[in-house]
Motif scaffolding. Structure first.
Motif, PDB file in Angstrom:
ATOM      1  N   SER A 118       0.825  -1.377   0.084  1.00 26.89           N
ATOM      2  CA  SER A 118       0.057   0.089  -0.165  1.00 26.89           C
ATOM      3  C   SER A 118       0.735   1.254  -0.011  1.00 26.89           C
ATOM      4  O   SER A 118       0.220   2.421  -0.007  1.00 26.89           O
ATOM      5  CB  SER A 118      -0.987  -0.011   1.317  1.00 26.89           C
ATOM      6  OG  SER A 118      -0.136   0.038   2.411  1.00 26.89           O
ATOM      7  N   GLN A 147       2.188   0.965  -4.877  1.00 20.95           N
ATOM      8  CA  GLN A 147       0.971   1.140  -5.474  1.00 20.95           C
ATOM      9  C   GLN A 147       1.119   1.525  -7.075  1.00 20.95           C
ATOM     10  O   GLN A 147       0.613   0.720  -8.037  1.00 20.95           O
ATOM     11  CB  GLN A 147      -0.014   2.127  -4.729  1.00 20.95           C
ATOM     12  CG  GLN A 147      -1.627   2.172  -5.220  1.00 20.95           C
ATOM     13  CD  GLN A 147      -2.492   2.824  -4.445  1.00 20.95           C
ATOM     14  OE1 GLN A 147      -1.994   3.275  -3.228  1.00 20.95           O
ATOM     15  NE2 GLN A 147      -3.763   3.041  -5.116  1.00 20.95           N
ATOM     16  N   LYS A 151     -10.785 -11.261   2.705  1.00 21.33           N
ATOM     17  CA  LYS A 151     -10.355  -9.646   3.162  1.00 21.33           C
ATOM     18  C   LYS A 151      -9.528  -9.207   2.350  1.00 21.33           C
ATOM     19  O   LYS A 151      -9.483  -8.238   2.001  1.00 21.33           O
ATOM     20  CB  LYS A 151     -10.094  -9.754   4.749  1.00 21.33           C
ATOM     21  CG  LYS A 151      -9.832  -8.383   5.244  1.00 21.33           C
ATOM     22  CD  LYS A 151      -9.570  -8.243   6.764  1.00 21.33           C
ATOM     23  CE  LYS A 151     -10.265  -9.330   7.605  1.00 21.33           C
ATOM     24  NZ  LYS A 151      -9.985  -9.419   8.893  1.00 21.33           N
ATOM     25  N   GLY A 190      -9.928  -8.516  -1.100  1.00 20.57           N
ATOM     26  CA  GLY A 190     -11.135  -7.542  -1.260  1.00 20.57           C
ATOM     27  C   GLY A 190     -10.190  -6.012  -0.923  1.00 20.57           C
ATOM     28  O   GLY A 190     -10.480  -5.286  -1.808  1.00 20.57           O
ATOM     29  N   TRP A 191      -9.124  -6.081  -0.118  1.00 20.22           N
ATOM     30  CA  TRP A 191      -8.377  -5.187  -0.088  1.00 20.22           C
ATOM     31  C   TRP A 191      -7.758  -4.457  -1.355  1.00 20.22           C
ATOM     32  O   TRP A 191      -7.518  -3.583  -1.765  1.00 20.22           O
ATOM     33  CB  TRP A 191      -7.410  -5.026   1.115  1.00 20.22           C
ATOM     34  CG  TRP A 191      -7.664  -5.439   2.409  1.00 20.22           C
ATOM     35  CD1 TRP A 191      -8.914  -4.770   2.952  1.00 20.22           C
ATOM     36  CD2 TRP A 191      -7.341  -5.676   3.624  1.00 20.22           C
ATOM     37  NE1 TRP A 191      -9.043  -4.938   4.324  1.00 20.22           N
ATOM     38  CE2 TRP A 191      -8.012  -5.596   4.612  1.00 20.22           C
ATOM     39  CE3 TRP A 191      -6.173  -6.432   3.679  1.00 20.22           C
ATOM     40  CZ2 TRP A 191      -7.760  -5.853   5.998  1.00 20.22           C
ATOM     41  CZ3 TRP A 191      -5.883  -6.753   4.952  1.00 20.22           C
ATOM     42  CH2 TRP A 191      -6.661  -6.420   6.097  1.00 20.22           C
ATOM     43  N   GLU A 245      -8.826  -5.567  -4.432  1.00 17.51           N
ATOM     44  CA  GLU A 245      -9.757  -5.098  -5.293  1.00 17.51           C
ATOM     45  C   GLU A 245     -10.072  -3.545  -5.200  1.00 17.51           C
ATOM     46  O   GLU A 245     -10.077  -3.029  -6.214  1.00 17.51           O
ATOM     47  CB  GLU A 245     -10.925  -5.833  -5.476  1.00 17.51           C
ATOM     48  CG  GLU A 245     -10.807  -7.247  -6.037  1.00 17.51           C
ATOM     49  CD  GLU A 245     -11.881  -8.133  -5.751  1.00 17.51           C
ATOM     50  OE1 GLU A 245     -11.675  -9.321  -6.449  1.00 17.51           O
ATOM     51  OE2 GLU A 245     -12.869  -7.895  -5.109  1.00 17.51           O
ATOM     52  N   GLU A 246      -9.927  -3.366  -3.950  1.00 15.92           N
ATOM     53  CA  GLU A 246     -10.541  -1.775  -3.563  1.00 15.92           C
ATOM     54  C   GLU A 246      -9.189  -0.951  -3.915  1.00 15.92           C
ATOM     55  O   GLU A 246      -9.433   0.356  -4.451  1.00 15.92           O
ATOM     56  CB  GLU A 246     -10.872  -1.549  -2.171  1.00 15.92           C
ATOM     57  CG  GLU A 246     -12.234  -2.020  -1.880  1.00 15.92           C
ATOM     58  CD  GLU A 246     -12.468  -1.567  -0.304  1.00 15.92           C
ATOM     59  OE1 GLU A 246     -12.118  -0.590  -0.105  1.00 15.92           O
ATOM     60  OE2 GLU A 246     -13.070  -2.549   0.251  1.00 15.92           O
ATOM     61  N   LEU A 247      -7.931  -1.343  -3.490  1.00 18.77           N
ATOM     62  CA  LEU A 247      -6.728  -0.370  -3.693  1.00 18.77           C
ATOM     63  C   LEU A 247      -6.834  -0.247  -5.093  1.00 18.77           C
ATOM     64  O   LEU A 247      -6.221   0.812  -5.440  1.00 18.77           O
ATOM     65  CB  LEU A 247      -5.747  -0.990  -2.908  1.00 18.77           C
ATOM     66  CG  LEU A 247      -4.368  -0.339  -2.920  1.00 18.77           C
ATOM     67  CD1 LEU A 247      -4.570   0.926  -2.152  1.00 18.77           C
ATOM     68  CD2 LEU A 247      -3.217  -1.049  -2.361  1.00 18.77           C
ATOM     69  N   ASN A 288      -8.700  -1.282  -7.713  1.00 18.31           N
ATOM     70  CA  ASN A 288      -9.964  -1.283  -8.453  1.00 18.31           C
ATOM     71  C   ASN A 288      -9.969  -2.151  -9.820  1.00 18.31           C
ATOM     72  O   ASN A 288      -9.912  -1.957 -10.932  1.00 18.31           O
ATOM     73  CB  ASN A 288     -10.060   0.331  -9.179  1.00 18.31           C
ATOM     74  CG  ASN A 288     -11.389   0.478  -9.820  1.00 18.31           C
ATOM     75  OD1 ASN A 288     -12.208  -0.036  -9.340  1.00 18.31           O
ATOM     76  ND2 ASN A 288     -11.525   1.525 -10.924  1.00 18.31           N
ATOM     77  N   ASN A 289      -9.651  -3.472  -9.138  1.00 11.79           N
ATOM     78  CA  ASN A 289      -9.313  -4.407 -10.289  1.00 11.79           C
ATOM     79  C   ASN A 289      -9.682  -5.668  -9.587  1.00 11.79           C
ATOM     80  O   ASN A 289      -9.310  -5.965  -8.486  1.00 11.79           O
ATOM     81  CB  ASN A 289      -7.683  -4.416 -10.461  1.00 11.79           C
ATOM     82  CG  ASN A 289      -7.572  -5.168 -11.929  1.00 11.79           C
ATOM     83  OD1 ASN A 289      -7.707  -6.468 -11.780  1.00 11.79           O
ATOM     84  ND2 ASN A 289      -6.814  -4.512 -12.900  1.00 11.79           N
ATOM     85  N   LYS A 290     -10.354  -6.713 -10.482  1.00 16.56           N
ATOM     86  CA  LYS A 290     -10.769  -7.903  -9.767  1.00 16.56           C
ATOM     87  C   LYS A 290      -9.815  -8.851  -9.487  1.00 16.56           C
ATOM     88  O   LYS A 290      -8.846  -8.630 -10.293  1.00 16.56           O
ATOM     89  CB  LYS A 290     -11.551  -8.636 -10.769  1.00 16.56           C
ATOM     90  CG  LYS A 290     -12.137  -9.853 -10.379  1.00 16.56           C
ATOM     91  CD  LYS A 290     -13.388  -9.767  -9.311  1.00 16.56           C
ATOM     92  CE  LYS A 290     -14.097 -11.208  -9.027  1.00 16.56           C
ATOM     93  NZ  LYS A 290     -14.353 -11.092  -7.563  1.00 16.56           N
TER      94      LYS A 290
END
Length: 95
Positions: free
Chosen positions: A33, A38, A76, A79-80, A82-84, A86-88
């Motif tokens: 992160s 990133q 979890k 999911g983090w 994917e959020e960070l 913006n990608n599946k």
């Protein structure tokens, strides 16, 4: 190091190869992160590569965590990602 992954992703892109890059949240070599990491991962995605979760199951085993705990953590962490980014995240590998 995420920088090495980016170098490989650029080379593969130039050769017309699409690859999957697995990243670990608990890596001793990079902070997924951080700004730098990133940016590198986003560039890997922009080159057309897939990103995925490299899950440290050995840590869970060492700590004596249950299977259900590990499954929740996998979901979890995916999911983090994917959020960070913006990608599946469709794939998981285990460390």
């Amino acid at each position: 190091n995420v920088n090495f992954a980016l170098k490989m992703a650029k080379l593969e892109h130039d050769l017309g190869i699409r690859a999957t890059y697995f990243f670990m949240w608990r890596s001793p070599f990079y902070n997924l992160s951080s700004r730098y990491s990133q940016d590198c991962v986003e560039e890997i995605i922009d080159l057309g590569h897939e990103i995925a979760l490299h899950y440290d199951l050995g840590y869970d085993i060492q700590k004596g965590y249950s299977r259900s705990f590990s499954i929740k953590e996998i979901n979890k962490q995916a999911g983090w990602m994917e959020e960070l980014f913006n990608n599946k995240v469709a794939s998981v590998s285990f460390h």
